[in-house]
Design a protein around this motif. Structure first.
Motif, mmCIF file in Angstrom:
data_model
loop_
_atom_site.group_PDB
_atom_site.id
_atom_site.type_symbol
_atom_site.label_atom_id
_atom_site.label_comp_id
_atom_site.label_asym_id
_atom_site.label_seq_id
_atom_site.Cartn_x
_atom_site.Cartn_y
_atom_site.Cartn_z
ATOM 1 N N TRP A 30 11.083 8.143 -2.605
ATOM 2 C CA TRP A 30 11.891 9.196 -1.998
ATOM 3 C C TRP A 30 12.860 9.801 -3.007
ATOM 4 O O TRP A 30 13.486 9.092 -3.782
ATOM 5 C CB TRP A 30 12.690 8.644 -0.821
ATOM 6 C CG TRP A 30 11.860 8.085 0.291
ATOM 7 C CD1 TRP A 30 11.670 6.761 0.593
ATOM 8 C CD2 TRP A 30 11.109 8.824 1.248
ATOM 9 N NE1 TRP A 30 10.847 6.643 1.682
ATOM 10 C CE2 TRP A 30 10.483 7.885 2.103
ATOM 11 C CE3 TRP A 30 10.899 10.187 1.464
ATOM 12 C CZ2 TRP A 30 9.672 8.275 3.166
ATOM 13 C CZ3 TRP A 30 10.091 10.572 2.516
ATOM 14 C CH2 TRP A 30 9.486 9.621 3.353
ATOM 15 N N LYS A 31 13.002 11.141 -2.952
ATOM 16 C CA LYS A 31 13.960 11.839 -3.809
ATOM 17 C C LYS A 31 14.559 13.015 -3.046
ATOM 18 O O LYS A 31 13.917 13.573 -2.147
ATOM 19 C CB LYS A 31 13.287 12.349 -5.088
ATOM 20 C CG LYS A 31 12.797 11.237 -6.007
ATOM 21 C CD LYS A 31 12.190 11.813 -7.274
ATOM 22 C CE LYS A 31 11.700 10.697 -8.199
ATOM 23 N NZ LYS A 31 11.089 11.250 -9.445
ATOM 24 N N GLN A 32 15.765 13.384 -3.419
ATOM 25 C CA GLN A 32 16.367 14.605 -2.886
ATOM 26 C C GLN A 32 16.184 15.700 -3.928
ATOM 27 O O GLN A 32 16.890 15.745 -4.928
ATOM 28 C CB GLN A 32 17.845 14.413 -2.547
ATOM 29 C CG GLN A 32 18.440 15.598 -1.807
ATOM 30 C CD GLN A 32 19.852 15.349 -1.329
ATOM 31 O OE1 GLN A 32 20.531 14.450 -1.812
ATOM 32 N NE2 GLN A 32 20.312 16.147 -0.364
ATOM 33 N N LYS A 33 15.220 16.581 -3.665
ATOM 34 C CA LYS A 33 14.824 17.571 -4.657
ATOM 35 C C LYS A 33 15.412 18.935 -4.349
ATOM 36 O O LYS A 33 15.655 19.283 -3.189
ATOM 37 C CB LYS A 33 13.298 17.663 -4.710
ATOM 38 C CG LYS A 33 12.619 16.354 -5.112
ATOM 39 C CD LYS A 33 11.106 16.492 -5.095
ATOM 40 C CE LYS A 33 10.442 15.185 -5.495
ATOM 41 N NZ LYS A 33 8.964 15.289 -5.449
ATOM 42 N N PRO A 34 15.644 19.757 -5.376
ATOM 43 C CA PRO A 34 16.139 21.111 -5.142
ATOM 44 C C PRO A 34 15.019 22.065 -4.755
ATOM 45 O O PRO A 34 13.855 21.862 -5.114
ATOM 46 C CB PRO A 34 16.737 21.492 -6.499
ATOM 47 C CG PRO A 34 15.918 20.714 -7.490
ATOM 48 C CD PRO A 34 15.564 19.421 -6.805
ATOM 49 N N ILE A 35 15.366 23.089 -3.987
ATOM 50 C CA ILE A 35 14.458 24.192 -3.688
ATOM 51 C C ILE A 35 15.211 25.495 -3.945
ATOM 52 O O ILE A 35 16.431 25.491 -4.100
ATOM 53 C CB ILE A 35 13.951 24.165 -2.233
ATOM 54 C CG1 ILE A 35 15.133 24.178 -1.251
ATOM 55 C CG2 ILE A 35 13.049 22.983 -1.992
ATOM 56 C CD1 ILE A 35 14.726 24.326 0.193
ATOM 57 N N LYS A 36 14.479 26.586 -4.022
ATOM 58 C CA LYS A 36 15.105 27.886 -4.249
ATOM 59 C C LYS A 36 15.225 28.648 -2.936
ATOM 60 O O LYS A 36 14.240 28.838 -2.232
ATOM 61 C CB LYS A 36 14.293 28.695 -5.258
ATOM 62 C CG LYS A 36 14.362 28.135 -6.671
ATOM 63 C CD LYS A 36 13.592 29.005 -7.655
ATOM 64 C CE LYS A 36 13.670 28.430 -9.064
ATOM 65 N NZ LYS A 36 12.900 29.257 -10.036
#
Length: 199
Positions: A45-51
Motif C-alpha cells: 500500500w502507498k499514498q500516491k499523488p494524482i494530477k
C-alpha cells in the motif's frame, strides 16, 4: 480455496444506459475476514499523488496496482506488481461470473471514514469501451453513489459491504460517474478491489 456464497443472489440495478449487477455477500465470513487481513498485510500500500486540474495532490486513500500491464489514470502511470496468492484466488472465483479474464486490479484502502474517492468514470484510453469493471469490497460498509454525467441531479446510492461484488459493464462509464464519499459514521477500514481489462 475461497468459497462463494452457496445461495447466490443476483440483483440488476435499474440504471438507464448502464449495466450494473450486484452480488450481495458473494464472499462470506470467515472467508472475508481472512482475505481482508491477507490483503491488508500482503499488499504494498502507498499514498500516491494524482494530477487534478494540473496540480499534484496526494490521493485521500492508499492504493496499489497488480497485474500484467501498465495502467494510467489521473495523469499517473501505474506499473503493476505481480499477482500474489490472495489476488489470484479471488480472481479465479469471480471471472466465471463475468465471463472475463482480468489482467489488472486496482486496490484501494480506505483507512477510515475520512478517506474517500472523488467523482469519476473509469473511461481511460487503456480500457476497452464497454469493458467490464468488477468491484469487490471487504471490511467496513461504505456508500457508493452513481450520478448521470449529463445531469448531476440524477443519483442512485448503494451501500457496499463486506463481501459485496459489483459489476459495471456496457455503457455505464459513458453515461455515469461514481464516488465513495466521506463518512462520519465509518471508523473501520475498507478494502476495495477493482478488476479490469487493460488493452
Amino acid at each position: 480455496m475461497p468459497k462463494l456464497n452457496s445461495n447466490l443472489i443476483r440483483q440488476n440495478l435499474e440504471l438507464p444506459n448502464a449495466e450494473v449487477i450486484i452480488y450481495p455477500r458473494l464472499f462470506q465470513k470467515p472467508e472475508t475476514q481472512r482475505f481482508f487481513h491477507e490483503l491488508l498485510n500482503q499488499i504494498e500500500w502507498k499514498q500516491k499523488p494524482i494530477k487534478i486540474f494540473g496540480k499534484s495532490v496526494l490521493q485521500p486513500r492508499l492504493t496499489a496496482y497488480y497485474g500484467e500491464r501498465a495502467y494510467t489514470y489521473s495523469g499517473v502511470t501505474l506499473h503493476p506488481l505481480p499477482w500474489n496468492l490472495p489476488l489470484l484466488q479471488i480472481k479465479e472465483k469471480i471471472e466465471p461470473l463475468v465471463n472475463t479474464q482480468f489482467n489488472g486490479v486496482l486496490l484501494n484502502l480506505y483507512r477510515d471514514g475520512q478517506d474517500y474517492m472523488g467523482w469519476h468514470s473509469d473511461d481511460e484510453k487503456e480500457l476497452a469501451p464497454g469493458a467490464v469493471i468488477s468491484s469487490l469490497s471487504f471490511g467496513e460498509t461504505r456508500r457508493f453513489v452513481f450520478r448521470r454525467r449529463d445531469n448531476h441531479q440524477i443519483k442512485v446510492e448503494l451501500n457496499l459491504g463486506d463481501g459485496d461484488f459489483l459489476i459495471m459493464g456496457g455503457e455505464t462509464q459513458k453515461f455515469w460517474q461514481h464516488y465513495v464519499p466521506k463518512s462520519a459514521k465509518s471508523t473501520q477500514p475498507r478494502i476495495n478491489l477493482t478488476f479490469r481489462v487493460i488493452l
